[in-house]
Design a protein around this motif. Sequence first.
Motif, PDB file in Angstrom:
ATOM      1  N   MET A  66       0.838  -1.184   0.000  1.00 43.53           N
ATOM      2  CA  MET A  66       0.000   0.000   0.000  1.00 43.53           C
ATOM      3  C   MET A  66       0.881   1.245   0.000  1.00 43.53           C
ATOM      4  SD  MET A  66      -3.081  -0.999   2.653  1.00 43.53           S
ATOM      5  CE  MET A  66      -3.971   0.498   2.416  1.00 43.53           C
ATOM      6  N   THR A  67       0.459   2.193  -0.743  1.00 44.34           N
ATOM      7  CA  THR A  67       1.194   3.448  -0.819  1.00 44.34           C
ATOM      8  C   THR A  67       0.745   4.371   0.313  1.00 44.34           C
ATOM      9  OG1 THR A  67      -0.435   4.505  -2.243  1.00 44.34           O
ATOM     10  CG2 THR A  67       1.289   3.201  -3.333  1.00 44.34           C
ATOM     11  N   PRO A  68       1.525   5.401   0.575  1.00 43.36           N
ATOM     12  CA  PRO A  68       1.106   6.359   1.604  1.00 43.36           C
ATOM     13  C   PRO A  68      -0.251   7.006   1.302  1.00 43.36           C
ATOM     14  CG  PRO A  68       3.423   6.652   1.141  1.00 43.36           C
ATOM     15  CD  PRO A  68       2.903   5.648   0.151  1.00 43.36           C
ATOM     16  N   ALA A  69      -0.559   7.202   0.031  1.00 43.41           N
ATOM     17  CA  ALA A  69      -1.862   7.774  -0.333  1.00 43.41           C
ATOM     18  C   ALA A  69      -3.002   6.825   0.029  1.00 43.41           C
ATOM     19  CB  ALA A  69      -1.892   8.089  -1.821  1.00 43.41           C
ATOM     20  N   ASP A  70      -2.770   5.517  -0.159  1.00 41.06           N
ATOM     21  CA  ASP A  70      -3.781   4.529   0.217  1.00 41.06           C
ATOM     22  C   ASP A  70      -3.997   4.513   1.726  1.00 41.06           C
ATOM     23  OD1 ASP A  70      -4.194   3.724  -2.394  1.00 41.06           O
ATOM     24  OD2 ASP A  70      -2.656   2.150  -2.283  1.00 41.06           O
ATOM     25  N   ILE A  71      -2.913   4.654   2.463  1.00 47.37           N
ATOM     26  CA  ILE A  71      -3.015   4.668   3.922  1.00 47.37           C
ATOM     27  C   ILE A  71      -3.795   5.893   4.381  1.00 47.37           C
ATOM     28  CG2 ILE A  71      -1.682   4.837   6.061  1.00 47.37           C
ATOM     29  CD1 ILE A  71       0.478   3.159   4.613  1.00 47.37           C
ATOM     30  N   LEU A  72      -3.549   7.026   3.753  1.00 47.75           N
ATOM     31  CA  LEU A  72      -4.312   8.227   4.092  1.00 47.75           C
ATOM     32  C   LEU A  72      -5.789   8.082   3.726  1.00 47.75           C
ATOM     33  CD1 LEU A  72      -1.866  11.101   3.128  1.00 47.75           C
ATOM     34  CD2 LEU A  72      -2.584  10.398   5.404  1.00 47.75           C
ATOM     35  N   ASP A  73      -6.078   7.412   2.617  1.00 52.98           N
ATOM     36  CA  ASP A  73      -7.471   7.169   2.237  1.00 52.98           C
ATOM     37  C   ASP A  73      -8.178   6.294   3.269  1.00 52.98           C
ATOM     38  OD1 ASP A  73      -7.329   8.705  -0.034  1.00 52.98           O
ATOM     39  OD2 ASP A  73      -6.909   6.988  -1.367  1.00 52.98           O
ATOM     40  N   VAL A  74      -7.499   5.257   3.728  1.00 51.05           N
ATOM     41  CA  VAL A  74      -8.073   4.370   4.740  1.00 51.05           C
ATOM     42  C   VAL A  74      -8.280   5.132   6.049  1.00 51.05           C
ATOM     43  CG1 VAL A  74      -7.611   2.333   6.164  1.00 51.05           C
ATOM     44  CG2 VAL A  74      -7.197   2.246   3.713  1.00 51.05           C
ATOM     45  N   ALA A  75      -7.314   5.939   6.436  1.00 55.93           N
ATOM     46  CA  ALA A  75      -7.448   6.719   7.668  1.00 55.93           C
ATOM     47  C   ALA A  75      -8.597   7.722   7.562  1.00 55.93           C
ATOM     48  CB  ALA A  75      -6.135   7.443   7.983  1.00 55.93           C
ATOM     49  N   VAL A  78     -11.772  -1.385   3.391  1.00 55.11           N
ATOM     50  CA  VAL A  78     -10.400  -1.551   3.870  1.00 55.11           C
ATOM     51  C   VAL A  78      -9.843  -2.908   3.415  1.00 55.11           C
ATOM     52  CG1 VAL A  78      -8.982  -1.850   5.925  1.00 55.11           C
ATOM     53  CG2 VAL A  78     -10.608   0.019   5.819  1.00 55.11           C
ATOM     54  N   MET A  79     -10.643  -3.958   3.560  1.00 53.56           N
ATOM     55  CA  MET A  79     -10.158  -5.276   3.168  1.00 53.56           C
ATOM     56  C   MET A  79      -9.970  -5.372   1.648  1.00 53.56           C
ATOM     57  SD  MET A  79      -9.396  -6.813   5.802  1.00 53.56           S
ATOM     58  CE  MET A  79      -8.936  -8.323   5.033  1.00 53.56           C
ATOM     59  N   ALA A  80     -10.800  -4.687   0.879  1.00 51.51           N
ATOM     60  CA  ALA A  80     -10.618  -4.667  -0.575  1.00 51.51           C
ATOM     61  C   ALA A  80      -9.289  -4.024  -0.939  1.00 51.51           C
ATOM     62  CB  ALA A  80     -11.775  -3.957  -1.247  1.00 51.51           C
ATOM     63  N   LYS A  81      -8.935  -2.944  -0.219  1.00 50.77           N
ATOM     64  CA  LYS A  81      -7.644  -2.290  -0.485  1.00 50.77           C
ATOM     65  C   LYS A  81      -6.476  -3.189  -0.088  1.00 50.77           C
ATOM     66  CE  LYS A  81      -8.527   2.623  -0.485  1.00 50.77           C
ATOM     67  NZ  LYS A  81      -7.947   2.919  -1.787  1.00 50.77           N
ATOM     68  N   VAL A  82      -6.626  -3.890   1.035  1.00 51.18           N
ATOM     69  CA  VAL A  82      -5.539  -4.761   1.503  1.00 51.18           C
ATOM     70  C   VAL A  82      -5.345  -5.931   0.548  1.00 51.18           C
ATOM     71  CG1 VAL A  82      -4.898  -6.362   3.353  1.00 51.18           C
ATOM     72  CG2 VAL A  82      -5.763  -4.114   3.922  1.00 51.18           C
ATOM     73  N   VAL A  83      -6.431  -6.558   0.133  1.00 55.11           N
ATOM     74  CA  VAL A  83      -6.346  -7.729  -0.736  1.00 55.11           C
ATOM     75  C   VAL A  83      -5.813  -7.347  -2.123  1.00 55.11           C
ATOM     76  CG1 VAL A  83      -7.725  -9.476  -1.928  1.00 55.11           C
ATOM     77  CG2 VAL A  83      -8.090  -9.039   0.495  1.00 55.11           C
TER      78      VAL A  83
END
Length: 88
Positions: free
Chosen positions: A1-10, A80-85
């Motif tokens: 996951m990129t930092p942008a993805d982490i910010l989206d999840v947060a 969140v799980m869709a992004k992780v998978v």
Amino acid sequence: MTPADILDVARDGILTVILVSAPLMIVGLVVGVAVSLVQALTQIQEQTLVFVPKIIAIFATMLLALPFMGDLMAGCMTRVMAKVVSGG
């Protein structure tokens, strides 16, 4: 996951927390103001008087809003799980 993805999840998590807690907070605020107004009008200054109506109102609101709250949390977990998978 990129930092942008982490910010989206947060961001999604924070928005979900706000939406899940909003009905309970609004009801607690309205009941608290109403009881405080009654206390001011009747000059009854009992500090513990506000807790019982507030607890009952919040409990009733929780029972009514529980399906809405569950759907929001399940949707957040699904995203969140869709992004992780998918890896991002």
